[in-house]
Scaffold this motif. Structure first.
Motif, PDB file in Angstrom:
ATOM      1  N   ASP A  65       0.830  -1.206   0.000  1.00  0.00           N
ATOM      2  CA  ASP A  65       0.000   0.000   0.000  1.00  0.00           C
ATOM      3  C   ASP A  65       0.865   1.257   0.000  1.00  0.00           C
ATOM      4  OD1 ASP A  65      -2.342  -1.452  -0.033  1.00  0.00           O
ATOM      5  OD2 ASP A  65      -2.632  -1.385   2.146  1.00  0.00           O
ATOM      6  N   LEU A  66       1.930   1.219   0.786  1.00  0.00           N
ATOM      7  CA  LEU A  66       2.855   2.359   0.813  1.00  0.00           C
ATOM      8  C   LEU A  66       3.494   2.580  -0.549  1.00  0.00           C
ATOM      9  CD1 LEU A  66       4.651   1.795   4.252  1.00  0.00           C
ATOM     10  CD2 LEU A  66       3.114   3.681   3.641  1.00  0.00           C
ATOM     11  N   PHE A  67       3.880   1.480  -1.217  1.00  0.00           N
ATOM     12  CA  PHE A  67       4.483   1.595  -2.535  1.00  0.00           C
ATOM     13  C   PHE A  67       3.493   2.160  -3.542  1.00  0.00           C
ATOM     14  CE2 PHE A  67       5.474  -0.280  -6.725  1.00  0.00           C
ATOM     15  CZ  PHE A  67       6.712   0.287  -6.927  1.00  0.00           C
ATOM     16  N   LYS A  68       2.260   1.717  -3.490  1.00  0.00           N
ATOM     17  CA  LYS A  68       1.237   2.222  -4.411  1.00  0.00           C
ATOM     18  C   LYS A  68       0.994   3.707  -4.191  1.00  0.00           C
ATOM     19  CE  LYS A  68      -1.747  -1.070  -3.445  1.00  0.00           C
ATOM     20  NZ  LYS A  68      -2.989  -1.894  -3.461  1.00  0.00           N
ATOM     21  N   ASN A  69       1.086   4.147  -2.940  1.00  0.00           N
ATOM     22  CA  ASN A  69       0.931   5.572  -2.658  1.00  0.00           C
ATOM     23  C   ASN A  69       2.064   6.390  -3.277  1.00  0.00           C
ATOM     24  OD1 ASN A  69      -1.456   5.263  -1.244  1.00  0.00           O
ATOM     25  ND2 ASN A  69      -0.436   5.015   0.737  1.00  0.00           N
ATOM     26  N   THR A  70       3.273   5.833  -3.263  1.00  0.00           N
ATOM     27  CA  THR A  70       4.394   6.554  -3.895  1.00  0.00           C
ATOM     28  C   THR A  70       4.191   6.662  -5.403  1.00  0.00           C
ATOM     29  OG1 THR A  70       5.743   4.561  -4.199  1.00  0.00           O
ATOM     30  CG2 THR A  70       5.978   5.747  -2.114  1.00  0.00           C
TER      31      THR A  70
END
Length: 339
Positions: free
Chosen positions: A330-335
């Protein structure tokens, strides 16, 4: 390639001795033998570790070198740590390693397995970005007595390392053996809660595949020759395939990347993940395998991201660990959205 490198990745089918890079093999050679004058054997070794394109025969020679160089606790620990480091550098956030406990002139099977497990435990502190589990293997080509000894050892070690040993693997040359001979032995591990990741369908034998399905494999190693009713069973029961693209192409179990069975599995919406198998032997990485997958089969970056997210559910991780892996994605998708 930048996307594939930065992408959080999950590796579920990686053999320890096959995952030693050329540089690690060279370091191990010096660690074990020192800088002695080159012999004819050493000249062959340095050719194989020089980064050249290798024949299949030379690829498998790397296995022999790897086993020779990891036949004592010091070099085995060095190798295990190096493999974990290399996966961490490739931004692998979850790794299931496989190895067969071996007795050598320098150590017992217990020492072998303890060395790997202790190194994994220490590496978790040194490389906290990657969670590492171990799937000890049975090499079916070594016979039933060896398999029985290894399962007993694994069950003993599982009591001491329940957070690391999560399952077992059945591998090795299948010719001249029958899965049914090993089923009772593996059942001992299964009833103790260990998951099964069996090399399955590596050669045409529908009956053996069905026996493995009836036994209850949790994942399918390769599955190259699975078809017909067995393929339907795998889909209905959502048994994931561990697809190793470059390994299968270089070993000639498939003709080319285009002919790889991943293509039909993906199109038919089977449970499937991409793995390296032996990244050192076949000179690849999980980032490379995902790039090849994208370019060969026309998968978008969103497809690749979904492929990796799906793989979370195929792991032998705890529910809490799966939730943590999901958060990292999820953090990667936010980036990606921010960019």
């Amino acid at each position: 390639m930048d996307f594939f490198q930065k992408l959080p990745k999950i590796e579920l089918h990686a053999h320890l001795n096959g995952s030693l890079s050329n540089s690690t093999l060279s370091e191990l050679h010096v660690l074990k033998y020192g800088k002695e004058p080159a012999t004819e054997r050493d000249e062959s070794f340095y050719k194989i570790t020089a980064g050249q394109n290798l024949t299949l025969k030379e690829c498998f020679q790397k296995f022999k070198y790897a086993h020779d160089l990891t036949d004592q606790p010091e070099t085995l620990a060095y190798a295990t740590r190096a493999v974990i480091r290399d996966f961490a550098v490739d931004n692998v956030i979850y790794l299931e390693l496989r190895t067969t406990p071996k007795a050598t002139y320098h150590m017992t099977k217990t020492q072998y397995l303890t060395t790997v497990l202790e190194t994994i435990r220490q590496a978790q502190k040194d490389y906290p970005t990657v969670t590492v589990k171990l799937l000890p293997s049975i090499d079916r080509s070594k016979g039933l007595q060896e398999a029985t000894e290894n399962v007993s050892l694994v069950l003993e070690m599982h009591q001491l390392y329940p957070d690391i040993i999560k399952g077992m693997d059945l591998s090795g040359a299948p010719y001249g053996t029958k899965f049914s001979d090993f089923a009772t032995i593996l059942e001992r591990a299964k009833v103790r809660g260990l998951k099964m990741a069996l090399h399955c369908g590596e050669f045409p034998d529908d009956d053996e595949v069905w026996e493995m399905f009836q036994f209850g494999t949790d994942r399918i190693g390769h599955g190259t020759f699975i078809g017909g009713s067995n393929l339907k069973f795998a889909k209905t029961n959502r048994i994931p395939f561990e697809c190793c693209l470059t390994s299968n192409v270089k070993c000639s179990t498939v003709k080319s990347y285009e002919d790889h069975h991943f293509k039909k599995l993906w199109k038919a919406k089977h449970e499937v993940c991409i793995c390296t198998d032996d990244f050192g032997v076949f000179d690849t990485s999980l980032s490379d395998e995902l790039r090849i997958c994208s370019e060969t089969y026309g998968l978008s970056t969103q497809d690749i991201l979904q492929l990796q997210e799906n793989t979370i559910e195929y792991t032998f991780a705890s529910e809490a660990e799966k939730q943590q892996l999901t958060k990292l994605f999820d953090l990667f998708k936010n980036t990606l959205k921010d960019n």
